[in-house]
Write an enzyme that holds these catalytic residues in place. Structure first.
Site, mmCIF file in Angstrom:
data_model
loop_
_atom_site.group_PDB
_atom_site.id
_atom_site.type_symbol
_atom_site.label_atom_id
_atom_site.label_comp_id
_atom_site.label_asym_id
_atom_site.label_seq_id
_atom_site.Cartn_x
_atom_site.Cartn_y
_atom_site.Cartn_z
ATOM 1 C CG HIS A 12 0.052 -13.292 -4.144
ATOM 2 N ND1 HIS A 12 1.324 -12.410 -5.668
ATOM 3 C CD2 HIS A 12 -0.179 -11.506 -3.690
ATOM 4 C CE1 HIS A 12 1.093 -11.489 -4.584
ATOM 5 N NE2 HIS A 12 0.076 -10.698 -3.670
ATOM 6 C CG HIS A 18 -2.030 -0.851 0.825
ATOM 7 N ND1 HIS A 18 -3.269 -0.296 1.320
ATOM 8 C CD2 HIS A 18 -2.392 -1.879 0.734
ATOM 9 C CE1 HIS A 18 -4.162 -1.162 1.217
ATOM 10 N NE2 HIS A 18 -3.789 -2.320 1.483
ATOM 11 C CG ASP A 61 -4.139 3.511 1.653
ATOM 12 O OD1 ASP A 61 -3.079 2.606 1.115
ATOM 13 O OD2 ASP A 61 -5.353 2.819 2.274
HETATM 14 N N1 UDP Z 1 7.343 -8.038 -4.796
HETATM 15 C C1 UDP Z 1 9.030 -7.811 -4.952
HETATM 16 N N2 UDP Z 1 9.781 -9.076 -4.560
HETATM 17 C C2 UDP Z 1 9.652 -9.922 -4.303
HETATM 18 C C3 UDP Z 1 8.257 -9.928 -3.932
HETATM 19 C C4 UDP Z 1 7.283 -9.071 -3.839
HETATM 20 O O1 UDP Z 1 9.365 -6.595 -4.883
HETATM 21 O O2 UDP Z 1 10.309 -10.926 -3.930
HETATM 22 C C5 UDP Z 1 6.729 -6.752 -4.638
HETATM 23 C C6 UDP Z 1 6.296 -7.154 -6.142
HETATM 24 O O3 UDP Z 1 6.938 -6.936 -7.493
HETATM 25 C C7 UDP Z 1 4.973 -6.120 -5.692
HETATM 26 C C8 UDP Z 1 4.987 -6.406 -4.828
HETATM 27 O O4 UDP Z 1 5.848 -6.797 -3.662
HETATM 28 O O5 UDP Z 1 5.234 -4.346 -5.932
HETATM 29 C C9 UDP Z 1 4.005 -7.387 -3.981
HETATM 30 O O6 UDP Z 1 2.085 -6.094 -4.120
HETATM 31 P P1 UDP Z 1 1.142 -6.980 -4.583
HETATM 32 O O7 UDP Z 1 -0.310 -5.971 -4.668
HETATM 33 O O8 UDP Z 1 1.139 -7.889 -5.823
HETATM 34 O O9 UDP Z 1 0.897 -7.944 -2.778
HETATM 35 P P2 UDP Z 1 -0.050 -7.675 -1.821
HETATM 36 O O10 UDP Z 1 2.193 -7.896 -1.301
HETATM 37 O O11 UDP Z 1 -0.237 -7.092 -1.267
HETATM 38 O O12 UDP Z 1 -0.146 -9.021 -1.299
#
Ligand code: UDP
Length: 453
Positions: A347, A17, A114
């Protein structure tokens, strides 16, 4: 140049977020030629993660209290941390906002927050300043949340068993989505959960906001966009992952070695696996996935938090080291951009879906929570740019089937063509006369026109 506006940015301290919100603020600050200052309010831990020690012109980070009782070290779960933080609001923000006003000598002239932080609506009313709310998840989930009352009344007329298959045909643009795909926080049985309460309050306040901003591009969801436009005074979608010069929405301490490893792999051969920042797969699901990768000798790059590694089958890391790599945090956008990556097992978090689209990488979705089931359904049935794992659970057969579907020439080709079309739409949106660019300019004007005292 005289400073006109002081924007108070209130973040929700979850990386996915707060990081896109900071990306948006960085872009606004870069485009505003010093006549706006931004005070960025967030917890210390989250500020550390997303600023990573960097400083940006006209943006000042302020740490707000995360709710942990003084002198105590927090050791609970992600959700407990979130609850402590929510209990500390809005007082923690008020305190830091006063500090920023006294330091800058400028009253806050606009709140950019947010969307979860619904109380910003009351703060903005009291201060007589505009409230701009940033929704960090997908447009379809916002649309569904905004229809919570309607969904509840429909749910009363159907049995629990029907939820599995019955579609949300009464919601614009969601005729392929099922009741069972809805975020858990919308369901009546979860309505007392702190997150559900917070989101429901947000639903009531958002129509009063001056604008709602979302990280997306409007060509991807015309019907849903029209519905959302009708619900808010201004609805602005801005494509952050493509618009950004530094494309990393989340920087983190990523493992750069994996990029050189990717360079050595065959074109479109690597399975990149990441379940985002919060979701955790069940041990049996991790074991099933590990077995498929090992027995099929699929080249893989797996972003896995350290605490999950102990759940892998014994010896897995050694036995697969010739064709696989595990990292605690991957530079995801750079990974997806690498031509050796053939499939993104995700996911279905909104940032990840957008990133996969912008890099044209087909997805295998294994949703866990929040908007992930909705997004996965849209990926599979509406945009046709990936598949949702059979039954929503990782099994050996389901994973093999999904991998073959994506890797096969015929089905994989169609998915790649659809991705390419979407990517082009995303790129058009950020051209000079594109929808995203126009919305970005409109937001900038809105912020500039707010006047500090
Ligand atoms: N991300 C990353 N490296 C990782 C895992 C996740 O940079 O090893 C980043 C990904 O690129 C994305 C964010 O973390 O920008 C995850 O956001 P998303 O909305 O997909 O999922 P959430 O974490 O909210 O479940």
């Amino acid at each position: 140049m005289a400073i006109h506006a002081h924007i108070g940015v209130l973040a929700f301290p979850v990386v996915s977020h707060a990081a896109p919100l900071l990306t948006l603020v960085r872009q606004l600050a870069a485009a505003s030629s010093s006549d706006i200052i931004f005070s960025f309010f967030n917890t210390e831990k989250s500020n550390c993660a997303i600023f990573s020690g960097q400083e940006f012109d006209n943006i000042k980070a302020y740490d707000v209290w995360d709710g942990t009782p003084e002198g105590e070290a927090f050791s609970g779960s992600h959700f407990e941390a979130m609850q402590l933080f929510v209990d500390a609001t809005p007082g923690n923000f008020e305190k830091a906002m006063k500090e920023a006003e006294s330091e800058s000598g400028l009253k806050i002239s606009c709140l950019l927050t947010d969307a979860f932080l619904w109380f910003a609506c009351d703060m903005a009313e009291e201060r007589r300043v505009p409230w701009v709310a940033f929704w960090a998840a997908s447009p379809s989930s916002l649309s569904a949340h905004m229809c919570t009352d309607q969904i509840w009344s429909m749910m009363r007329s159907i049995g629990a068993a029907e939820r599995e298959e019955k579609t949300l045909s009464f919601l614009p643009g969601m005729s392929s989505v099922r009741f069972s795909d809805l975020p858990g926080e919308i369901l009546p049985e979860n309505s007392e959960s702190p997150l559900a309460i917070m989101i429901y309050k947000m639903v009531q306040k958002l129509p009063k906001s001056t604008a709602v901003v979302i990280n997306s591009f409007e060509e991807i969801y015309t019907l849903i966009k029209n519905d959302l436009k009708s619900k808010f005074q201004n609805f602005l979608d801005i494509q952050l992952s493509i618009l950004s010069e530094d494309p990393s929405i989340v920087s983190g301490d990523s493992d750069q070695e994996c990029l050189s490893w990717l360079e050595k792999q065959r074109h479109a051969s690597v399975v990149y696996i990441s379940f985002g920042t919060v979701a955790e797969a069940q041990p049996e699901e991790l074991a099933a996935l590990a077995e498929v990768l090992e027995t099929g000798e699929f080249p893989f790059l797996w972003s896995m938090r350290d605490n999950a590694k102990k759940l892998l089958p014994e010896g897995f890391l050694n036995r697969t080291s010739k064709f696989g790599m595990i990292v605690s945090w991957a530079p995801q956008l750079k990974v997806l951009e690498n031509p050796s990556v053939g499939v993104h097992m995700t996911h279905g978090g909104w940032n990840s879906v957008l990133e996969s689209i912008s890099c044209e990488v087909p997805m295998i979705c294994k949703p866990f929570l929040a908007d992930q089931r909705l997004n996965s359904r849209m990926v599979e049935l509406v945009w046709k740019i990936g598949v949702r794992i059979e039954g929503g659970v990782i099994t050996k057969n389901g994973t093999i089937e999904a991998l073959h579907y994506i890797m096969s020439n015929e089905t994989g080709k169609a998915i790649r063509e659809n991705l390419n079309k979407l990517k082009q739409k995303a790129e058009n949106a950020v051209k000079l006369d594109g929808s995203s660019t126009k919305n970005f300019k409109a937001l900038l004007e809105l912020l500039k026109s707010s006047r500090g005292v």
